[in-house]
Design an enzyme around this catalytic site. Structure first.
Site, PDB file in Angstrom:
ATOM      1  N   HIS A 111      -1.791   7.242  -0.812  1.00 34.24           N
ATOM      2  CA  HIS A 111      -1.300   7.686   0.501  1.00 34.24           C
ATOM      3  C   HIS A 111      -1.490   9.197   0.679  1.00 34.24           C
ATOM      4  O   HIS A 111      -1.019   9.747   1.670  1.00 34.24           O
ATOM      5  CB  HIS A 111       0.151   7.244   0.727  1.00 34.24           C
ATOM      6  CG  HIS A 111       1.160   7.821  -0.221  1.00 34.24           C
ATOM      7  ND1 HIS A 111       2.505   7.866   0.064  1.00 34.24           N
ATOM      8  CD2 HIS A 111       1.039   8.376  -1.462  1.00 34.24           C
ATOM      9  CE1 HIS A 111       3.161   8.423  -0.939  1.00 34.24           C
ATOM     10  NE2 HIS A 111       2.290   8.725  -1.877  1.00 34.24           N
ATOM     11  N   TYR A 161      -1.502  12.498 -12.625  1.00 37.32           N
ATOM     12  CA  TYR A 161      -1.049  11.291 -13.322  1.00 37.32           C
ATOM     13  C   TYR A 161      -1.772  11.022 -14.643  1.00 37.32           C
ATOM     14  O   TYR A 161      -1.181  10.449 -15.555  1.00 37.32           O
ATOM     15  CB  TYR A 161      -1.148  10.082 -12.387  1.00 37.32           C
ATOM     16  CG  TYR A 161      -0.089  10.152 -11.307  1.00 37.32           C
ATOM     17  CD1 TYR A 161       1.249   9.913 -11.614  1.00 37.32           C
ATOM     18  CD2 TYR A 161      -0.393  10.519 -10.002  1.00 37.32           C
ATOM     19  CE1 TYR A 161       2.240  10.003 -10.655  1.00 37.32           C
ATOM     20  CE2 TYR A 161       0.585  10.613  -9.028  1.00 37.32           C
ATOM     21  CZ  TYR A 161       1.916  10.354  -9.366  1.00 37.32           C
ATOM     22  OH  TYR A 161       2.899  10.456  -8.418  1.00 37.32           O
ATOM     23  N   LYS A 202       6.903  -3.433 -12.182  1.00 36.89           N
ATOM     24  CA  LYS A 202       7.949  -4.009 -13.030  1.00 36.89           C
ATOM     25  C   LYS A 202       9.313  -3.631 -12.468  1.00 36.89           C
ATOM     26  O   LYS A 202       9.844  -2.566 -12.778  1.00 36.89           O
ATOM     27  CB  LYS A 202       7.762  -3.527 -14.468  1.00 36.89           C
ATOM     28  CG  LYS A 202       6.465  -4.062 -15.087  1.00 36.89           C
ATOM     29  CD  LYS A 202       6.191  -3.519 -16.468  1.00 36.89           C
ATOM     30  CE  LYS A 202       4.924  -4.140 -17.057  1.00 36.89           C
ATOM     31  NZ  LYS A 202       4.498  -3.495 -18.296  1.00 36.89           N
ATOM     32  N   ALA A 238      -0.519   3.250 -19.570  1.00 40.25           N
ATOM     33  CA  ALA A 238      -1.755   3.741 -18.953  1.00 40.25           C
ATOM     34  C   ALA A 238      -2.447   4.761 -19.859  1.00 40.25           C
ATOM     35  O   ALA A 238      -3.680   4.760 -19.996  1.00 40.25           O
ATOM     36  CB  ALA A 238      -1.413   4.382 -17.607  1.00 40.25           C
ATOM     37  N   LYS A 240      12.972  -5.114 -19.292  1.00 39.14           N
ATOM     38  CA  LYS A 240      12.747  -4.301 -20.498  1.00 39.14           C
ATOM     39  C   LYS A 240      12.944  -2.824 -20.187  1.00 39.14           C
ATOM     40  O   LYS A 240      13.284  -2.030 -21.066  1.00 39.14           O
ATOM     41  CB  LYS A 240      11.374  -4.587 -21.115  1.00 39.14           C
ATOM     42  CG  LYS A 240      10.157  -4.317 -20.226  1.00 39.14           C
ATOM     43  CD  LYS A 240       9.668  -2.891 -20.280  1.00 39.14           C
ATOM     44  CE  LYS A 240       8.550  -2.622 -19.299  1.00 39.14           C
ATOM     45  NZ  LYS A 240       8.163  -1.224 -19.194  1.00 39.14           N
ATOM     46  N   GLU A 242      11.448   3.063 -13.252  1.00 36.70           N
ATOM     47  CA  GLU A 242      11.848   1.807 -12.604  1.00 36.70           C
ATOM     48  C   GLU A 242      13.214   1.314 -13.071  1.00 36.70           C
ATOM     49  O   GLU A 242      13.950   0.668 -12.332  1.00 36.70           O
ATOM     50  CB  GLU A 242      10.805   0.713 -12.874  1.00 36.70           C
ATOM     51  CG  GLU A 242       9.489   0.868 -12.121  1.00 36.70           C
ATOM     52  CD  GLU A 242       9.564   0.283 -10.706  1.00 36.70           C
ATOM     53  OE1 GLU A 242      10.669   0.139 -10.156  1.00 36.70           O
ATOM     54  OE2 GLU A 242       8.482  -0.014 -10.153  1.00 36.70           O
TER      55      GLU A 242
HETATM   56  N1  LIG Z   1       2.460   3.736 -16.121  1.00 40.56           N
HETATM   57  C1  LIG Z   1       2.263   2.670 -16.876  1.00 40.56           C
HETATM   58  O1  LIG Z   1       1.759   2.775 -18.014  1.00 40.56           O
HETATM   59  C2  LIG Z   1       2.645   1.314 -16.387  1.00 40.56           C
HETATM   60  C3  LIG Z   1       3.319   1.148 -15.193  1.00 40.56           C
HETATM   61  N2  LIG Z   1       3.628  -0.117 -14.763  1.00 40.56           N
HETATM   62  C4  LIG Z   1       4.303  -0.336 -13.492  1.00 40.56           C
HETATM   63  O2  LIG Z   1       3.415   0.020 -12.436  1.00 40.56           O
HETATM   64  C5  LIG Z   1       4.156   0.457 -11.294  1.00 40.56           C
HETATM   65  C6  LIG Z   1       3.617   1.824 -10.866  1.00 40.56           C
HETATM   66  O3  LIG Z   1       3.928   2.697 -11.929  1.00 40.56           O
HETATM   67  P1  LIG Z   1       3.146   4.036 -12.254  1.00 40.56           P
HETATM   68  O4  LIG Z   1       1.736   3.971 -11.853  1.00 40.56           O
HETATM   69  O5  LIG Z   1       3.477   4.335 -13.681  1.00 40.56           O
HETATM   70  O6  LIG Z   1       3.946   5.054 -11.341  1.00 40.56           O
HETATM   71  P2  LIG Z   1       3.620   6.588 -11.073  1.00 40.56           P
HETATM   72  O7  LIG Z   1       4.911   7.256 -10.878  1.00 40.56           O
HETATM   73  O8  LIG Z   1       2.685   7.080 -12.124  1.00 40.56           O
HETATM   74  O9  LIG Z   1       2.811   6.539  -9.696  1.00 40.56           O
HETATM   75  C7  LIG Z   1       3.339   5.941  -8.554  1.00 40.56           C
HETATM   76  C8  LIG Z   1       2.297   6.047  -7.464  1.00 40.56           C
HETATM   77  O10 LIG Z   1       2.747   5.321  -6.315  1.00 40.56           O
HETATM   78  C9  LIG Z   1       2.693   6.206  -5.205  1.00 40.56           C
HETATM   79  N3  LIG Z   1       3.693   5.873  -4.204  1.00 40.56           N
HETATM   80  C10 LIG Z   1       5.032   6.017  -4.279  1.00 40.56           C
HETATM   81  N4  LIG Z   1       5.613   5.621  -3.131  1.00 40.56           N
HETATM   82  C11 LIG Z   1       4.595   5.246  -2.305  1.00 40.56           C
HETATM   83  C12 LIG Z   1       4.541   4.758  -0.972  1.00 40.56           C
HETATM   84  N5  LIG Z   1       5.654   4.535  -0.267  1.00 40.56           N
HETATM   85  N6  LIG Z   1       3.327   4.485  -0.453  1.00 40.56           N
HETATM   86  C13 LIG Z   1       2.214   4.675  -1.171  1.00 40.56           C
HETATM   87  N7  LIG Z   1       2.190   5.125  -2.436  1.00 40.56           N
HETATM   88  C14 LIG Z   1       3.376   5.410  -2.990  1.00 40.56           C
HETATM   89  C15 LIG Z   1       2.944   7.584  -5.805  1.00 40.56           C
HETATM   90  O11 LIG Z   1       2.536   8.588  -4.908  1.00 40.56           O
HETATM   91  P3  LIG Z   1       3.083  10.103  -4.991  1.00 40.56           P
HETATM   92  O12 LIG Z   1       2.168  10.814  -5.919  1.00 40.56           O
HETATM   93  O13 LIG Z   1       2.991  10.568  -3.595  1.00 40.56           O
HETATM   94  O14 LIG Z   1       4.513  10.045  -5.499  1.00 40.56           O
HETATM   95  C16 LIG Z   1       2.062   7.488  -7.033  1.00 40.56           C
HETATM   96  O15 LIG Z   1       0.714   7.654  -6.718  1.00 40.56           O
HETATM   97  C17 LIG Z   1       5.633   0.505 -11.737  1.00 40.56           C
HETATM   98  O16 LIG Z   1       6.287  -0.634 -11.286  1.00 40.56           O
HETATM   99  C18 LIG Z   1       5.551   0.507 -13.272  1.00 40.56           C
HETATM  100  O17 LIG Z   1       6.681  -0.103 -13.866  1.00 40.56           O
HETATM  101  C19 LIG Z   1       3.273  -1.231 -15.468  1.00 40.56           C
HETATM  102  C20 LIG Z   1       2.607  -1.108 -16.654  1.00 40.56           C
HETATM  103  C21 LIG Z   1       2.235   0.166 -17.210  1.00 40.56           C
HETATM  104  O1  LIG Z   2       5.594  -0.957 -18.519  1.00 40.47           O
HETATM  105  C1  LIG Z   2       5.155  -0.061 -19.205  1.00 40.47           C
HETATM  106  C2  LIG Z   2       4.411  -0.301 -20.448  1.00 40.47           C
HETATM  107  O2  LIG Z   2       4.113  -1.643 -20.637  1.00 40.47           O
HETATM  108  C3  LIG Z   2       5.408   1.335 -18.792  1.00 40.47           C
HETATM  109  O3  LIG Z   2       6.716   1.652 -19.089  1.00 40.47           O
HETATM  110  P1  LIG Z   2       7.334   3.000 -18.523  1.00 40.47           P
HETATM  111  O4  LIG Z   2       7.422   2.847 -17.028  1.00 40.47           O
HETATM  112  O5  LIG Z   2       8.675   3.122 -19.177  1.00 40.47           O
HETATM  113  O6  LIG Z   2       6.398   4.106 -18.916  1.00 40.47           O
END
Ligand SMILES: NC(=O)C1=CN([C@@H]2O[C@H](COP(=O)(O)OP(=O)(O)OC[C@H]3O[C@@H](n4cnc5c(N)ncnc54)[C@H](OP(=O)(O)O)[C@@H]3O)[C@@H](O)[C@H]2O)C=CC1
Ligand SMILES: O=C(CO)COP(=O)(O)O
EC number: 1.1.1.94
Length: 337
Positions: A32, A49, A106, A141, A192, A282
């Protein structure tokens, strides 16, 4: 080769978009933020990120949701739980044809207590959905972008859809299993994070390895109790999306939930912790949802309840742990009652 859109350019959306582009798919990453799309397209980085990662040249980004909606036959939703309703609702205005949806988030929506796939069905409307597959498991990631061996599970009631997603994502460093247990996979992945916050807290209190092993094991017991009552397969909770993800999130310095818990255990107030994190934690919202689910399904979830009191009722972490230790005596195995 599939045409795939990934919605959300945080750490996980970007890491998965890299996997898909490297697997040869025509991959469009939606953010976004226009400046982030420009950075990805021009510098091939996403420094906020994934600071040390160079993105493949064939990975293209856009800040135009209409373009992202039209691009693909498969749409991967990778925004945090709190953004899913808004992003899917907007997407539904911009697309007419059905798509295969994959979600990787998640969480559980507090108050409605919807799992992510249920929340997506409500906000997308059934006309747009071919199937929804959840992709979950122990997968930070930061390690996936280094191509370190990682395993996840693709779950869908329609196993053919789960197998299609397995084929899209699987490669030499990302091994994908399949499952039909969407409820079990979604509940394990969301809850978790609650236990990882608690594990971070006990580490912040310097309580050591015994306490963490206890949290992982008893945490799994309460996740399983709830998940089975909600219809999940008990064996799912012993698998990658249950125990596997619990282990990685409770023990890894990459975990946002563990890191946030660690700061709380060291005495930092919640607002300051969230300010310092700058990424989604989360487990905070999920603790509220899990506490509500425990009441709705009449399931004992003492660790979740203790964490709820620390986050939302001003109990100190030490008081919460002390109270957990002097709870009523009981047998260890309770057969999910
Ligand atoms: N990170 C990981 O290793 C893992 C994450 N997950 C899951 O994936 C999901 C995303 O996590 P993750 O990538 O880590 O999160 P991050 O905090 O790294 O990134 C979130 C992203 O979503 C964007 N975002 C937030 N609100 C909005 C919105 N309203 N519209 C559009 N974009 C938006 C953020 O933008 P902005 O920069 O503007 O805030 C950012 O780009 C979570 O549910 C997490 O539990 C699952 C497995 C592994
Ligand atoms: O779900 C995840 C790893 O499997 C990422 O966990 P965190 O959001 O706590 O970094």
């Amino acid at each position: 080769m599939e045409r795939i859109t990934v919605l959300g350019a945080g750490s996980w959306g970007t890491a998965l978009a890299i996997v898909l582009a490297e697997n040869g798919h025509d991959t469009l990453l939606w953010t976004h933020r226009q400046n982030q799309a420009d950075e990805i397209n021009n510098q091939h980085t996403n420094k906020k990120y994934l600071p040390d990662t160079t993105l493949p040249a064939n990975l293209v980004a856009t800040a135009n949701l209409a373009e992202a909606a039209q691009h693909a036959t498969t749409i991967v939703v990778a925004v945090p739980t709190k953004a899913i309703r808004e992003v899917c609702g907007n997407l539904a205005q911009l697309r007419q044809e059905k798509a295969l949806f994959v979600h990787v988030s998640k969480g559980i929506e507090p108050d409605t207590l919807l799992r992510i796939s249920e929340l997506m069905r409500e906000s997308l409307g059934t006309d747009l959905i071919e199937d929804i597959v959840v992709l979950s498991g122990p997968s930070h990631a930061e390690e996936v972008v280094l191509q370190h061996p990682t395993t996840v599970t693709a779950a869908c009631e329609n196993i053919a859809a789960a197998e299609k997603v397995q084929d899209m994502f699987m490669n030499g460093y990302l091994r994908v299993y399949t499952s039909e247990d969407v409820t079990g996979v979604e509940i394990g992945g969301a809850l978790k994070n609650v236990i990882a916050l608690a594990a971070g807290i006990t580490d912040g209190l310097t309580y050591g390895d015994n306490a963490k092993a206890a949290l992982i094991t008893r945490g799994l017991a309460e996740i399983t109790r709830l998940g089975v009552k909600m219809g999940g397969n008990p064996f799912t909770f012993a698998g990658l999306t249950g125990m596997g993800d619990l282990i990685v999130t409770c023990t890894s310095v990459h975990s946002r939930n563990w890191r946030a818990g660690n700061m709380l255990g060291k005495g930092l107030p919640l607002e300051e912790v969230l300010e310092q994190m700058g990424m989604v934690v989360e487990g905070i919202r999920t603790t509220k949802a899990a506490h509500q689910l425990a009441q709705k399904y009449d399931v004992a979830m003492p660790i979740t309840a203790a964490l709820y009191d620390v986050l939302f009722s001003d109990k100190t972490p030490k008081e919460a742990v002390d109270e957990l230790m002097i709870r009523m005596k009981k047998p260890e195995i309770d057969e999910f009652q």
